[in-house]
Scaffold this motif. Structure first.
Motif, PDB file in Angstrom:
ATOM      1  N   ALA A 284     -14.014  -9.902 -27.074  1.00 31.00           N
ATOM      2  CA  ALA A 284     -13.059 -10.124 -26.118  1.00 31.00           C
ATOM      3  C   ALA A 284     -12.052 -11.296 -26.149  1.00 31.00           C
ATOM      4  CB  ALA A 284     -13.786 -10.478 -24.714  1.00 31.00           C
TER       5      ALA A 284
ATOM      6  N   TRP B 299     -11.012  -6.380 -18.757  1.00 27.19           N
ATOM      7  CA  TRP B 299     -12.338  -6.737 -19.629  1.00 27.19           C
ATOM      8  C   TRP B 299     -13.502  -6.658 -19.047  1.00 27.19           C
ATOM      9  CZ3 TRP B 299     -13.488  -6.758 -24.716  1.00 27.19           C
ATOM     10  CH2 TRP B 299     -12.430  -6.612 -25.535  1.00 27.19           C
TER      11      TRP B 299
ATOM     12  N   CYS C 225      -9.289 -12.993 -21.085  1.00 28.95           N
ATOM     13  CA  CYS C 225      -9.949 -12.115 -21.626  1.00 28.95           C
ATOM     14  C   CYS C 225     -11.663 -12.372 -21.636  1.00 28.95           C
ATOM     15  CB  CYS C 225      -9.645 -11.419 -23.038  1.00 28.95           C
ATOM     16  SG  CYS C 225      -7.734 -10.878 -23.124  1.00 28.95           S
TER      17      CYS C 225
END
Lengths: 297, 297
Positions: free
Chosen positions: A208, A54, A191
């Motif tokens: 995310a 991410w 994330c």
């Protein structure tokens, strides 16, 4: 490169960092051995890989996020050590080897877990200083991580798991809440923190988070399924151990087929949240969501 | 105001913050109860008071340092809960009440400790965001704290303590190292972090560190002495429990009189490091160094 090779390459970057991160720090030799026994026992490195990917997807070089990401693996590892203790799930095996307390004794296992948890936060904070990340980003990400790992997240989920174990008539809502706290919160935070470290704006942050939440649910449902239909060697622990311990699972509550369908629904949600993105990091995150679910078939 | 009233007032500021800091956070009710049982059981609040006072001495308002300082008490409390566990020191009593695992069971006690440790870091990081402290100061202070609380500090000291317990012929050097890690590191970090949060320069930082180190040694020597000559009611645990458990102590290694002399030497060192300072915070720190040693006579 196929997905499995790509996953191995990304996990390898984490493994290389983990192999050195506890050494030369003045830890007593026996304690260091117990900490590294569990930390360096392999594993998919799913959480740090999510953070790195991410971060990379949103423009940060992965190397800068590496110490912070590795901190998540220390937290995951400590939670496994403490969950295996006789007073908790009382597991003798972990990843096909004796669990930490079976190998080193209970006192060492408790302290190895405490040490890993503490070092995780040290790594995360120090990473901001060492890798030139803006201090306020690191502080925000570490706060998010602490909330996800603590009594309102992972630790709270384990407390509910202990409370629910053996209790008849547990509902799907209670199972969902417990799993969202115990497993989902840390995967989601992995994330989200990657995105935060890269300095992402609110839209990217919420994507995310949505991806992490969906992947976390799918992962846990599949874990429940594999405990019923899996292969002991691949799992590293006996099949059927959830049922034997009186733990509620998705297959027990809604059946195998519905569990598989639900895992698929959540994997699709994860894919939707990736719609705006392209490139190798986005492809990897798509493949990962699919891979998690395919393990259940 | 006399020293004891001043200490109570400063501890009261910490108590007021601690009383609310875990509530309304979505923790499972049973886990919250176990965490607060130990966190709100009284105690001198020595570590957070040191942080607040060093911050105040060097120009930061105490209110800004309060969440960070309170994080130290969460860390201290978790360490007491885990140290008392059957696999560790196996203590049934703490501050005159059943220890956490006696009251809530082992699993809850392990998780209450894990939760407190995790929330401590959450509090420390969030404090920078909530109270307007510069993020890089908070990050540096949290790194120092993690190093002091982890496997190279407090957790490592407890591991050495377990290893040394019952071993005959332990030397003074080993005892000193173990105690410096187990008790001294966190007390030193408490002072140093207060100075760091206030933005102190290197000279003030090294004085805060020297003061903390000296007070930490004096405190531990006096603790050893009180275990021999103390009053069970004041201690909240049976007198002589160190000896009974085969733990090395200063009185056992060098005798009572030499132990008292050494405590005095370290208190004097603490006073020396305060020489450049005046005002109520400096007076309080002087009184505190004297008070710690007077308990042994």
């Amino acid at each position: 490169m196929g997905f499995k090779a790509e996953l191995a390459a990304r996990a390898g970057q984490v493994d290389a960092f983990l192999a050195g991160c506890l050494k030369g720090r003045g830890f007593p030799a026996g304690l260091l051995e117990a900490m590294e026994y569990s930390l360096l026992a392999g594993g998919k490195r799913l959480r740090p890989v999510l953070t790195l990917t991410w971060a990379g997807l949103l423009g940060l070089d992965r190397e800068s996020a590496l110490p912070f990401a590795s901190g998540l693996e220390l937290i995951h590892t400590y939670s496994l050590i403490h969950d295996d203790l006789p007073a908790m799930d009382d597991d003798d095996l972990r990843r096909g080897r004796p669990s930490n307390h079976k190998k080193f004794g209970e006192a060492s296992a408790i302290l190895a877990g405490d040490g890993l948890l503490t070092e995780a936060f040290g790594l995360m904070c120090a990473s901001g200083l060492a890798r030139g990340l803006p201090a306020d980003r690191v502080l925000r990400a570490t706060s998010v991580l602490a909330a996800a790992a603590g009594a309102g997240g992972m630790v709270g989920g384990q407390a509910l798991d202990m409370e629910y174990t053996g209790r008849p008539g547990l509902g799907l809502d209670e199972l969902r809440t417990m799993q969202a706290m115990k497993t989902g919160a840390l995967i989601t935070a992995a994330c989200l923190c990657g995105a935060m470290l890269s300095g992402a704006g609110p839209e990217d942050l919420s994507r995310a988070e949505a991806y992490g939440r969906a992947v976390g649910v799918a992962f846990q449902i599949v874990d429940d399924i594999l405990d019923v239909v899996g292969d002991q060697k691949a799992l590293g622990k006996p099949v059927g151990s959830d049922q034997e311990k009186g733990k509620s699972t998705y297959p027990a509550l809604v059946g195998l087929e519905e569990s598989r369908r639900l895992a698929g629904v959540h994997a699709d949600r994860a894919l939707s949240s990736l719609a705006p993105y392209s490139g190798p990091d986005a492809e990897f995150l798509r493949d990962l969501a699919r891979f998690i679910v395919h393990r259940a078939f």
